[in-house]
Design a protein around this motif. Structure first.
Motif, PDB file in Angstrom:
ATOM      1  N   UNK A 191       7.155   0.382  37.387  1.00 59.14           N
ATOM      2  CA  UNK A 191       7.043  -0.525  36.248  1.00 59.14           C
ATOM      3  C   UNK A 191       6.877   0.268  34.971  1.00 59.14           C
ATOM      4  N   UNK A 192       7.284  -0.305  33.827  1.00 57.76           N
ATOM      5  CA  UNK A 192       7.180   0.410  32.556  1.00 57.76           C
ATOM      6  C   UNK A 192       5.754   0.857  32.287  1.00 57.76           C
ATOM      7  N   UNK A 193       5.626   2.075  31.786  1.00 59.28           N
ATOM      8  CA  UNK A 193       4.308   2.624  31.493  1.00 59.28           C
ATOM      9  C   UNK A 193       4.118   2.730  29.993  1.00 59.28           C
ATOM     10  N   UNK A 194       2.899   2.505  29.541  1.00 57.13           N
ATOM     11  CA  UNK A 194       2.606   2.595  28.130  1.00 57.13           C
ATOM     12  C   UNK A 194       2.194   4.018  27.777  1.00 57.13           C
ATOM     13  N   UNK A 195       2.549   4.452  26.564  1.00 56.48           N
ATOM     14  CA  UNK A 195       2.101   5.749  26.082  1.00 56.48           C
ATOM     15  C   UNK A 195       2.736   6.926  26.776  1.00 56.48           C
ATOM     16  N   UNK A 196       3.991   6.771  27.244  1.00 57.15           N
ATOM     17  CA  UNK A 196       4.669   7.877  27.898  1.00 57.15           C
ATOM     18  C   UNK A 196       5.971   8.207  27.181  1.00 57.15           C
ATOM     19  N   UNK A 197       6.389   9.450  27.340  1.00 58.89           N
ATOM     20  CA  UNK A 197       7.677   9.892  26.807  1.00 58.89           C
ATOM     21  C   UNK A 197       8.376  10.722  27.879  1.00 58.89           C
ATOM     22  N   UNK A 248      10.949  14.078  33.518  1.00 50.22           N
ATOM     23  CA  UNK A 248       9.648  13.533  33.881  1.00 50.22           C
ATOM     24  C   UNK A 248       9.159  12.597  32.784  1.00 50.22           C
ATOM     25  N   UNK A 249       8.290  11.665  33.138  1.00 46.52           N
ATOM     26  CA  UNK A 249       7.573  10.865  32.160  1.00 46.52           C
ATOM     27  C   UNK A 249       6.162  11.420  32.053  1.00 46.52           C
ATOM     28  N   UNK A 250       5.783  11.773  30.848  1.00 43.43           N
ATOM     29  CA  UNK A 250       4.487  12.393  30.622  1.00 43.43           C
ATOM     30  C   UNK A 250       3.769  11.647  29.494  1.00 43.43           C
ATOM     31  N   UNK A 251       2.454  11.805  29.365  1.00 39.71           N
ATOM     32  CA  UNK A 251       1.722  11.134  28.289  1.00 39.71           C
ATOM     33  C   UNK A 251       2.222  11.560  26.902  1.00 39.71           C
ATOM     34  N   UNK A 252       2.213  10.632  25.974  1.00 47.93           N
ATOM     35  CA  UNK A 252       2.646  10.946  24.620  1.00 47.93           C
ATOM     36  C   UNK A 252       1.770  12.004  23.971  1.00 47.93           C
ATOM     37  N   UNK A 253       0.516  12.038  24.364  1.00 48.50           N
ATOM     38  CA  UNK A 253      -0.391  12.999  23.747  1.00 48.50           C
ATOM     39  C   UNK A 253      -0.491  14.317  24.507  1.00 48.50           C
ATOM     40  N   UNK A 254       0.388  14.556  25.473  1.00 52.08           N
ATOM     41  CA  UNK A 254       0.367  15.814  26.225  1.00 52.08           C
ATOM     42  C   UNK A 254       0.669  16.981  25.293  1.00 52.08           C
ATOM     43  N   UNK A 255      -0.007  18.105  25.488  1.00 48.80           N
ATOM     44  CA  UNK A 255       0.209  19.286  24.646  1.00 48.80           C
ATOM     45  C   UNK A 255       0.694  20.497  25.440  1.00 48.80           C
ATOM     46  N   UNK A 256       0.551  20.469  26.752  1.00 48.91           N
ATOM     47  CA  UNK A 256       0.992  21.586  27.592  1.00 48.91           C
ATOM     48  C   UNK A 256       2.195  21.174  28.432  1.00 48.91           C
ATOM     49  N   UNK A 257       3.189  22.047  28.503  1.00 42.78           N
ATOM     50  CA  UNK A 257       4.423  21.732  29.220  1.00 42.78           C
ATOM     51  C   UNK A 257       4.909  22.956  29.992  1.00 42.78           C
ATOM     52  N   UNK A 258       5.448  22.709  31.174  1.00 45.01           N
ATOM     53  CA  UNK A 258       6.039  23.794  31.968  1.00 45.01           C
ATOM     54  C   UNK A 258       7.531  23.515  32.093  1.00 45.01           C
ATOM     55  N   UNK A 259       8.366  24.229  31.344  1.00 45.43           N
ATOM     56  CA  UNK A 259       9.797  23.921  31.274  1.00 45.43           C
ATOM     57  C   UNK A 259      10.611  24.553  32.392  1.00 45.43           C
ATOM     58  N   UNK A 260      10.251  24.252  33.611  1.00 42.02           N
ATOM     59  CA  UNK A 260      10.979  24.838  34.741  1.00 42.02           C
ATOM     60  C   UNK A 260      10.893  23.916  35.949  1.00 42.02           C
TER      61      UNK A 260
END
Length: 363
Positions: free
Chosen positions: A10-16, A99-111
């Motif tokens: 289902x659609x999640x709020x606050x994700x990108x 992936x869908x992650x929180x809008x306020x996430x600051x750490x990312x692993x691009x692999x």
């Protein structure tokens, strides 16, 4: 809508949306202009390409109805301010790396690579996770885990500290909150200042890469331990921290993050990890120092070693070297070197932000 694994949800709020691939190793240049990502992935990957990454054709861009994804060349960009986390792009990706992650996430692993061979991962992609597990061990919240040979972040547990970014051995974890580029305990250093002769001799022998030069040339009237200067190291550096000047590689220590990809690329093992500050460096690895072979190298006179009050300078199997644990940066070696071979890093005098970031990490 789909969840992080690509299944219905289902659609999640606050994700990108986030694309877990930061490189070009999955054949982006080769697939440029193809009809679809699905067709590209189905055609298979060539030797030396990553079979887990983004192929860059843009099926996800076509699937996005919000205008939140754009294709720039062979790179898909996500416009976070337009993305509402609907998940339409996820099933459109044949590689299942969105992936869908929180809008306020600051750490990312691009692999998204699942390749368990560290050497192959390093050779294929500068952004590839080598599954060393340092991030997992460092995370105070248990938010980072190595799953199928690559690190993943559990954003339900992640608090946005700098632990994983600081500890990442390959320095691929992106942190949009802390600036972690400046301060580091060590940076790469090339043990050869070069004068262009080795590069010229290797080119005359038909070499166009350092690896080829190592096979084609040996000794002669050039130094047998110096830099070939074709830039195999520059090709793998993601931070523009190493350049070839006057036939030899030079490291910009301020840009270097210490990921060591360049060290593995050097066929003569000339690039080493050296303290970022507080010690002297000697850019020469010759076992038989001679100004006849190199106009910028060490002569082997021994003045630096005999005058060092701490016995930090010695001649070993890899030529003259300085023990950083004994060097107190007194400067005597630089003073007595008649050819100005000994070097000192010029480190800016401002306070680096990584110190503040490290203080956020729980002990």
């Amino acid at each position: 809508m789909a969840n992080n694994n690509g299944s219905a949800a289902s659609p999640a709020q606050g994700q990108v949306a986030y694309i877990a691939c930061g490189g070009f190793a999955a054949g982006k240049a080769r697939f440029f202009g193809w009809e679809s990502c699905a067709a590209a992935a189905e055609s298979g990957f060539e030797r030396g390409e990553c079979r887990y990454g983004c192929v860059g054709v843009g099926d996800c861009v076509k699937a996005c109805t919000k205008g939140a994804m754009v294709l720039e060349g062979a790179s898909v960009k996500i416009l976070a301010d337009k993305c509402d986390g609907c998940g339409d792009c996820l099933p459109a990706c044949p590689q299942s790396i969105i992936r869908l992650i929180p809008q306020n996430a600051t750490n990312f692993i691009p692999c998204s690579s699942r390749d368990g061979d560290e050497d192959r991962v390093r050779a294929v992609c500068g952004y590839g996770c080598i599954a060393c597990g340092e991030c997992e061990r460092a995370c105070p919240e248990g938010a980072v885990k190595v799953v199928e040979n690559r690190a993943v972040i559990d954003y339900d547990k992640c608090v946005g500290c700098a632990a994983c970014t600081v500890s990442c051995r390959k320095k691929i974890i992106i942190d949009t909150y802390h600036d972690l580029r400046e301060l580091k305990p060590e940076a790469a250093f090339v043990r050869c200042s070069g004068d262009g002769r080795i590069n010229a001799a290797a080119a005359a022998a038909g070499a166009s890469t350092c690896a080829e030069a190592a096979r084609l040339t040996q000794g002669g009237d050039t130094c047998s331990w110096g830099c070939f200067g074709f830039g195999d190291c520059t090709a793998v550096c993601r931070f523009d921290a190493i350049k070839v000047e006057n036939g030899a590689a030079k490291v910009d220590a301020d840009k270097c993050v210490g990921c060591r990809d360049c060290m593995r690329a050097c066929p003569r093992s000339l690039i080493v990890a050296a303290p970022y500050q507080g010690t002297k460096l000697i850019p020469c690895a010759s076992r038989t120092p001679s100004r006849e072979l190199c106009s910028t190298g060490c002569t082997g006179c021994g003045d630096c070693a005999s005058n060092c009050p701490n016995g930090a300078i010695y001649f070993g199997e890899a030529g003259i070297a300085i023990d950083p644990e004994k060097c107190d940066d007194c400067g005597i070696c630089q003073y007595v070197c008649q050819y100005d071979v000994v070097r000192r890093r010029e480190v800016p005098e401002y306070i680096y932000l990584q110190r503040a970031a490290l203080s956020l990490v729980k002990s």
